[in-house]
Write an enzyme that holds these catalytic residues in place. Structure first.
Site, mmCIF file in Angstrom:
data_model
loop_
_atom_site.group_PDB
_atom_site.id
_atom_site.type_symbol
_atom_site.label_atom_id
_atom_site.label_comp_id
_atom_site.label_asym_id
_atom_site.label_seq_id
_atom_site.Cartn_x
_atom_site.Cartn_y
_atom_site.Cartn_z
ATOM 1 N N SER A 156 0.982 -1.203 -0.046
ATOM 2 C CA SER A 156 -0.052 -0.061 -0.037
ATOM 3 C C SER A 156 0.921 1.111 0.116
ATOM 4 C CB SER A 156 -0.902 -0.016 1.351
ATOM 5 O OG SER A 156 -1.176 1.258 1.626
ATOM 6 N N TYR A 169 -2.660 -1.089 10.446
ATOM 7 C CA TYR A 169 -2.579 -1.451 9.043
ATOM 8 C C TYR A 169 -1.275 -0.758 8.425
ATOM 9 C CZ TYR A 169 -4.177 -0.972 4.081
ATOM 10 O OH TYR A 169 -4.133 -1.166 2.625
#
Ligand code: BGC
Length: 271
Positions: A156, A169
């Site tokens: 990401s 995350y």
């Protein structure tokens, strides 16, 4: 589906979390180029079967089979690899893609939610990459590719952009960088290619809040120099290319597919 170019013909791929979103687009992109697919799901069997059906009825794609697996469980990951190898003979491409968010302000984040995200997003990628490497080493080189095997970690932009309210995350994705680069350093000499794709904001269920109203979308676009939200196929097409010999010399790299999000557009008229 568009016409395949067959650059992955005769190869087999496992894409985790491929019943929807980015994973589904990656599976379809790789299948379109001729590879066989293991479509993995955690809870949505019907969607996984729909993706497999699409691939199996296309006529130009490889063959797809479906399997449920919680990627954070060692025995389930091993069973998924066994099923793929029993059915297709081996695994050539592994895309550990399954991921989740459990967002909370840091001071309110429970250990349970911290652990769950680390288990799925990081340990899940470790388990899949490890089984892939074991299989690549077991079967040795094949004529279908110049590499012994290819691993494409789904990371990401938050492997590099800090993200308030999403510490678990962001930490999981930051760690993916070192996991990927270490695998590259360790197994490059055996002709394993290990890379990451780092998507920006891609229109999927995980970030619905960021695109489901016009106001939210306008705010989001402030973070994207290219001024559009990404779509899953933006990732699928890059993954298929990255799995192919056309990108053979790319190893140990993260490819950001983010419309320029990592160029910090907040600084355009500021700073
Ligand atoms: C997250 C999305 C977010 C995007 C950009 C992704 O990794 O899963 O929720 O929209 O990063 O911030």
């Amino acid at each position: 589906m568009q016409k395949p170019n067959e650059r992955l013909a005769g190869q087999t791929a496992i894409v985790t979390g491929s019943s929807s979103g980015i994973g589904a687009a990656v599976a379809l992109g790789i299948a379109r180029d001729g590879a066989n697919l293991l479509i993995n799901y955690h809870s949505d069997k019907k969607s996984a079967e729909d993706i497999a059906h699409k691939i199996n009825t296309d006529g130009t794609c490889g063959e797809a089979i479906v399997m449920k697996c919680d990627v954070s469980k060692e025995d389930e990951v091993q069973a998924m690899f066994k099923k793929t190898i029993d059915h297709f003979g081996t695994v050539d491409i592994c895309v550990p893609n399954a991921g989740m968010q459990k967002d909370a302000a840091f001071h309110e984040m429970s250990l349970k939610d911290w652990q769950m995200v680390i288990d799925v997003n990081l340990t899940g990628q470790f388990l899949c990459a490890r089984e892939a490497i074991r299989e690549f080493k077991r079967r040795g080189m094949r004529e279908v590719s110049k590499s012994l095997g290819k691993i494409i970690h789904m990371s990401s932009v938050h492997q590099i952009i800090p993200w308030a309210g999403h510490a678990n995350y962001a930490a999981s994705k930051g760690a993916i960088t070192m996991l990927m680069e270490t695998i590259c350093q360790e197994y490059g000499p055996e002709k394993v290619r290990c890379n990451s794709i780092a998507p920006g904001a891609i229109k999927t269920d995980i970030n619905k809040e960021a695109w489901s109203t016009q106001e939210a979308l306008d705010e989001l676009n402030k973070l994207i120099p290219y001024k559009r939200i990404g779509v899953p196929d933006d990732i699928g097409s890059v993954a298929a290319w990255l799995a192919s010999d056309e990108s053979e010399y790319i190893n140990g790299t993260t490819i950001y597919v983010d419309g320029g999000m990592t160029c910090y557009p907040g600084f355009t008229n500021n700073g």
